[in-house]
Write a protein that holds these residues in place. Sequence first.
Motif, PDB file in Angstrom:
ATOM      1  N   ARG A  35       0.824  -1.202   0.000  1.00  0.00           N
ATOM      2  CA  ARG A  35       0.000   0.000   0.000  1.00  0.00           C
ATOM      3  C   ARG A  35       0.860   1.256   0.000  1.00  0.00           C
ATOM      4  N   ARG A  36       1.933   1.258   0.799  1.00  0.00           N
ATOM      5  CA  ARG A  36       2.814   2.422   0.871  1.00  0.00           C
ATOM      6  C   ARG A  36       3.549   2.639  -0.444  1.00  0.00           C
ATOM      7  N   ALA A  37       3.980   1.543  -1.076  1.00  0.00           N
ATOM      8  CA  ALA A  37       4.670   1.679  -2.364  1.00  0.00           C
ATOM      9  C   ALA A  37       3.728   2.236  -3.422  1.00  0.00           C
ATOM     10  N   ILE A  38       2.476   1.769  -3.407  1.00  0.00           N
ATOM     11  CA  ILE A  38       1.478   2.270  -4.359  1.00  0.00           C
ATOM     12  C   ILE A  38       1.223   3.750  -4.113  1.00  0.00           C
ATOM     13  N   ASP A  39       1.105   4.115  -2.838  1.00  0.00           N
ATOM     14  CA  ASP A  39       0.867   5.514  -2.488  1.00  0.00           C
ATOM     15  C   ASP A  39       2.024   6.389  -2.957  1.00  0.00           C
ATOM     16  N   LEU A  40       3.227   5.865  -2.820  1.00  0.00           N
ATOM     17  CA  LEU A  40       4.411   6.602  -3.252  1.00  0.00           C
ATOM     18  C   LEU A  40       4.388   6.826  -4.764  1.00  0.00           C
ATOM     19  N   ILE A  41       4.059   5.784  -5.497  1.00  0.00           N
ATOM     20  CA  ILE A  41       3.983   5.888  -6.959  1.00  0.00           C
ATOM     21  C   ILE A  41       2.900   6.879  -7.360  1.00  0.00           C
ATOM     22  N   ARG A  42       1.752   6.812  -6.691  1.00  0.00           N
ATOM     23  CA  ARG A  42       0.655   7.725  -7.012  1.00  0.00           C
ATOM     24  C   ARG A  42       1.062   9.181  -6.764  1.00  0.00           C
ATOM     25  N   ARG A  43       1.743   9.423  -5.643  1.00  0.00           N
ATOM     26  CA  ARG A  43       2.194  10.790  -5.354  1.00  0.00           C
ATOM     27  C   ARG A  43       3.170  11.279  -6.421  1.00  0.00           C
ATOM     28  N   SER A  44       4.032  10.387  -6.896  1.00  0.00           N
ATOM     29  CA  SER A  44       5.008  10.787  -7.910  1.00  0.00           C
ATOM     30  C   SER A  44       4.334  11.121  -9.234  1.00  0.00           C
ATOM     31  N   ALA A  45       3.136  10.557  -9.471  1.00  0.00           N
ATOM     32  CA  ALA A  45       2.382  10.870 -10.684  1.00  0.00           C
ATOM     33  C   ALA A  45       1.690  12.219 -10.567  1.00  0.00           C
ATOM     34  N   GLU A  46       1.383  12.620  -9.341  1.00  0.00           N
ATOM     35  CA  GLU A  46       0.671  13.883  -9.123  1.00  0.00           C
ATOM     36  C   GLU A  46       1.607  15.086  -9.201  1.00  0.00           C
ATOM     37  N   HIS A  47       2.829  14.935  -8.663  1.00  0.00           N
ATOM     38  CA  HIS A  47       3.780  16.045  -8.667  1.00  0.00           C
ATOM     39  C   HIS A  47       5.170  15.499  -8.314  1.00  0.00           C
ATOM     40  N   PRO A  48       6.222  16.256  -8.653  1.00  0.00           N
ATOM     41  CA  PRO A  48       7.575  15.804  -8.283  1.00  0.00           C
ATOM     42  C   PRO A  48       7.666  15.577  -6.776  1.00  0.00           C
ATOM     43  N   LEU A  49       8.203  14.441  -6.407  1.00  0.00           N
ATOM     44  CA  LEU A  49       8.218  13.997  -5.021  1.00  0.00           C
ATOM     45  C   LEU A  49       9.621  14.153  -4.443  1.00  0.00           C
ATOM     46  N   SER A  50       9.726  14.904  -3.348  1.00  0.00           N
ATOM     47  CA  SER A  50      11.030  15.063  -2.705  1.00  0.00           C
ATOM     48  C   SER A  50      11.292  13.870  -1.794  1.00  0.00           C
ATOM     49  N   LEU A  51      12.544  13.678  -1.432  1.00  0.00           N
ATOM     50  CA  LEU A  51      12.911  12.600  -0.523  1.00  0.00           C
ATOM     51  C   LEU A  51      12.223  12.783   0.833  1.00  0.00           C
ATOM     52  N   THR A  52      12.112  14.032   1.279  1.00  0.00           N
ATOM     53  CA  THR A  52      11.451  14.303   2.560  1.00  0.00           C
ATOM     54  C   THR A  52       9.985  13.886   2.517  1.00  0.00           C
ATOM     55  N   ASP A  56       7.916  10.934   4.564  1.00  0.00           N
ATOM     56  CA  ASP A  56       6.675  11.191   5.299  1.00  0.00           C
ATOM     57  C   ASP A  56       5.565  10.235   4.860  1.00  0.00           C
ATOM     58  N   VAL A  57       5.460  10.021   3.549  1.00  0.00           N
ATOM     59  CA  VAL A  57       4.442   9.102   3.035  1.00  0.00           C
ATOM     60  C   VAL A  57       4.657   7.699   3.587  1.00  0.00           C
ATOM     61  N   LEU A  58       5.912   7.274   3.602  1.00  0.00           N
ATOM     62  CA  LEU A  58       6.237   5.913   4.038  1.00  0.00           C
ATOM     63  C   LEU A  58       6.302   5.790   5.557  1.00  0.00           C
ATOM     64  N   GLY A  59       6.490   6.918   6.244  1.00  0.00           N
ATOM     65  CA  GLY A  59       6.625   6.870   7.689  1.00  0.00           C
ATOM     66  C   GLY A  59       7.932   6.260   8.131  1.00  0.00           C
ATOM     67  N   VAL A  60       9.004   6.530   7.362  1.00  0.00           N
ATOM     68  CA  VAL A  60      10.327   5.972   7.666  1.00  0.00           C
ATOM     69  C   VAL A  60      11.377   7.072   7.591  1.00  0.00           C
ATOM     70  N   HIS A  61      12.596   6.737   7.974  1.00  0.00           N
ATOM     71  CA  HIS A  61      13.713   7.665   7.890  1.00  0.00           C
ATOM     72  C   HIS A  61      14.055   7.901   6.416  1.00  0.00           C
ATOM     73  N   LYS A  62      14.676   9.051   6.140  1.00  0.00           N
ATOM     74  CA  LYS A  62      15.036   9.393   4.761  1.00  0.00           C
ATOM     75  C   LYS A  62      15.929   8.345   4.115  1.00  0.00           C
ATOM     76  N   SER A  63      16.859   7.767   4.858  1.00  0.00           N
ATOM     77  CA  SER A  63      17.756   6.768   4.272  1.00  0.00           C
ATOM     78  C   SER A  63      16.972   5.538   3.823  1.00  0.00           C
ATOM     79  N   THR A  64      15.965   5.170   4.618  1.00  0.00           N
ATOM     80  CA  THR A  64      15.123   4.028   4.244  1.00  0.00           C
ATOM     81  C   THR A  64      14.262   4.384   3.041  1.00  0.00           C
ATOM     82  N   ALA A  65      13.698   5.591   3.033  1.00  0.00           N
ATOM     83  CA  ALA A  65      12.887   6.033   1.897  1.00  0.00           C
ATOM     84  C   ALA A  65      13.719   6.057   0.618  1.00  0.00           C
TER      85      ALA A  65
END
Length: 295
Positions: A35-52, A56-65
Amino acid sequence: MAVAHRVVYIAHIATQAMGSPVASRGGIALAQSIRRAIDLIRRSAEHPLSLTEAADVLGVHKSTALRILQTLESARFVRRTGAGTYVLGSGLIELSELALGSMDLRQFAAAHLRALQRETSHTVHLAQLTGDEIIYIDKVDSPAFDAVKLPSRVGRAVSIYASAVGKTILAYLPSEERDRLLSPVVFERFTDTTFADHESLDAELVRIRELGWATDNGEHDAYVMCVAAPIRDSRGQVIAAASITAIEVIANLDQLKSNLPRLLETANQISCELGYTPPSAPSPDDPEDGRSIDE
């Protein structure tokens, strides 16, 4: 890699990166990762997605994201821009094209074709552009042809220029693709009504596009009459054609044309099954209200 395998693979990597092995959390953790991976892909389709934002979307540290984004990038589901953000990649577009191509047209069309045959009592065909050929992929025979069988059969290539289904599909192809398919064709005059040269065929294809349907007035076999209508996919592109066919002693061309409203309805129903949305009906005051089937 198959679509399902790619998704599970990505989810597995994401789960490992989050430090939540599937073995310990079972299906719930895997479902959350997907679900989180799908949400990430969907956000990237809506607008350029920053690492930060990804973190936040994944609820993990930046290195993990970052590791998850890199995994998605390796599958071309996202693409890293020069600005360091992530946008939708070509992988999902490619997968959507594969999904559209793998739809079982015959399965979607079967019930509609059989209903059309029952209502008209004539043989019904479904033909599709496959590679460089137009192939019959379904046929519903008419009991009236017990004595005289039509030469068509499922899996057989149809004449690309001397058949109603062939001309219908040709008429709606981009000109470059149409020229490519016709380039190796040696025009042969099978009967007196065959369009046996580029000039006459081009004029016929223009007429088909104007009318929205095609006829075969004994152009390959003098005794076979046929009318055909285009079938569109979800993008509105003509990928196939449905037809009603009869031998002339059973029904002449004018008699077959009386079934055109039902044929066009059937072709539209099949197109809708494939995800096509027809344009809105013209206003009664609109002078461009189409042509009569008797033209």
